[in-house]
Design a protein around this motif. Structure first.
Motif, PDB file in Angstrom:
ATOM      1  N   GLY A   1       3.872  26.380  -7.531  1.00 23.18           N
ATOM      2  CA  GLY A   1       4.328  25.948  -8.841  1.00 23.18           C
ATOM      3  C   GLY A   1       5.565  26.681  -9.296  1.00 23.18           C
ATOM      4  N   ARG A   2       6.299  26.055 -10.195  1.00 24.03           N
ATOM      5  CA  ARG A   2       7.467  26.704 -10.788  1.00 24.03           C
ATOM      6  C   ARG A   2       7.028  27.819 -11.737  1.00 24.03           C
ATOM      7  N   TRP A   3       5.866  27.619 -12.369  1.00 23.65           N
ATOM      8  CA  TRP A   3       5.328  28.604 -13.310  1.00 23.65           C
ATOM      9  C   TRP A   3       3.996  29.127 -12.806  1.00 23.65           C
TER      10      TRP A   3
ATOM     11  N   GLU B   1       3.325  21.857 -10.961  1.00 20.38           N
ATOM     12  CA  GLU B   1       4.254  22.525 -11.876  1.00 20.38           C
ATOM     13  C   GLU B   1       3.793  23.952 -12.156  1.00 20.38           C
ATOM     14  N   ILE B   2       2.489  24.154 -12.231  1.00 17.62           N
ATOM     15  CA  ILE B   2       1.919  25.448 -12.600  1.00 17.62           C
ATOM     16  C   ILE B   2       0.923  25.877 -11.537  1.00 17.62           C
TER      17      ILE B   2
ATOM     18  N   GLY C   1       9.879  23.829 -21.128  1.00 10.23           N
ATOM     19  CA  GLY C   1      10.861  22.762 -21.050  1.00 10.23           C
ATOM     20  C   GLY C   1      11.867  22.764 -22.186  1.00 10.23           C
TER      21      GLY C   1
ATOM     22  N   ASN D   1      -0.992  18.665 -13.773  1.00  7.99           N
ATOM     23  CA  ASN D   1      -0.211  18.991 -12.580  1.00  7.99           C
ATOM     24  C   ASN D   1      -0.202  20.504 -12.341  1.00  7.99           C
TER      25      ASN D   1
ATOM     26  N   GLU E   1       7.907  32.341 -14.901  1.00  8.46           N
ATOM     27  CA  GLU E   1       8.617  31.547 -13.918  1.00  8.46           C
ATOM     28  C   GLU E   1       8.496  32.239 -12.557  1.00  8.46           C
TER      29      GLU E   1
ATOM     30  N   ALA F   1       3.716  23.967 -20.742  1.00  2.84           N
ATOM     31  CA  ALA F   1       4.715  23.100 -20.116  1.00  2.84           C
ATOM     32  C   ALA F   1       5.761  22.654 -21.111  1.00  2.84           C
TER      33      ALA F   1
ATOM     34  N   THR G   1       3.870  18.295  -5.738  1.00  2.00           N
ATOM     35  CA  THR G   1       4.025  19.733  -5.938  1.00  2.00           C
ATOM     36  C   THR G   1       3.582  20.103  -7.344  1.00  2.00           C
TER      37      THR G   1
END
Length: 286
Positions: free
Chosen positions: A84-86, A5-6, A109, A33, A155, A105, A3
């Motif tokens: 993505g989360r973002w 991240e972005i 974090g 990612n 987000e 990233a 999956t």
């Protein structure tokens, strides 16, 4: 397949060759990612060779189609498809510094867990070189860090909380700009933490030539300025902010002694902001 991240939402229409520079910059990212969701607003297959080239370079690309052309609506389509989360929003004629996504990233974090990150548009040269948090108080006075869609990372949950871009604003609409500023202002009013990260750098060419006040240029300037006027009304900004925004486009060239094209374009800007202010009140308020 892991999956991402972005997710990068690339809404595009009309352009082709400019995509090569963007995809090459994405292939060179030190953070890998991520996915690119291309929301294609063309009515032909002109993008397909460029998407094949991006995949050859190792970029994870997904291709969606959206008609009619509407930048804000197309981005909302991409947001719905994002994993993505973002989420970020590159233009089809911008390009990223190699460590941009790495810095994004790292920043999301951090312990303060921002909901939005603004990175630095290198060529714009209007943003500070030190980090800062944005605030509703400064943003409603248009005194905060300048935000453009190419500098914006959010987000994904935030879009579920406050909604996506307002499709009444932006390229392809009568209110010809302002959708990203509107989104950030809504997020700040809702209490979301937005922070500026100058280590992240995005590039977008700017036109260094002196302004030429042709009828077409003045019309385009007025069209875009309606978006700012709409923001005045939509967010019920203070009267002093509105008056300053209407006067400034004329006062700047007058104070500099430039009474030609710059003054003509300033007048078009003022007229556009009045258009947007009155137009929004007339059509979107009871």
């Amino acid at each position: 397949m892991r999956t991402p991240e972005i997710s990068l939402i690339l809404a595009t229409v009309g352009r082709t060759d400019e995509l090569a520079r963007l995809f090459e910059s994405l292939a060179a990212q030190t953070f890998s990612n991520f996915e690119v969701i291309v929301v294609d607003q063309n009515d032909d297959d002109r993008l397909l060779p460029h998407l094949d080239r991006a995949r050859y370079l190792g970029v994870a690309v997904r291709h969606l189609r959206h008609r009619p052309a509407n930048l804000a609506a197309a981005r909302n389509v991409g947001i719905e498809a994002a994993r993505g989360r973002w989420i970020g929003f590159p233009d089809d004629d911008c390009w990223y510094s190699p460590r941009l996504l790495e810095h994004v990233a790292a920043r999301y974090g951090a312990g303060d867990k921002p909901a939005g990150i603004i990175v630095r548009w290198v060529e714009q040269n209007e943003q500070p070189l030190s980090p800062a948090d944005l605030s509703w108080e400064r943003s409603r006075a248009f005194r905060d860090v300048p935000v453009s869609s190419i500098t914006l990372f959010c987000e994904r949950k935030l879009f579920k909380d406050i909604g996506g871009f307002d499709a009444r604003l932006g390229v392809g609409q009568w209110f010809g700009a302002g959708e990203e500023t509107d989104f950030v202002m809504r997020a700040l009013r809702a209490g979301a933490l937005f922070t500026y990260e100058p280590l992240g750098e995005v590039h977008h060419a700017v036109n260094p030539q002196k302004p030429v006040a042709t009828p077409t240029t003045k019309l385009a300037v007025r069209h875009r300025a309606r978006g700012t006027g709409a923001l005045y009304a939509k967010h019920q900004l203070p009267l002093w902010v509105i008056l300053r925004g209407l006067a400034a486009p004329l006062l700047r060239p007058v104070l500099k002694g430039t009474f030609g094209a710059e003054l003509a374009l300033g007048y078009a800007t003022m007229r556009g902001r009045i258009d947007g202010l009155l137009g929004w009140r007339r059509t979107h308020q009871s």
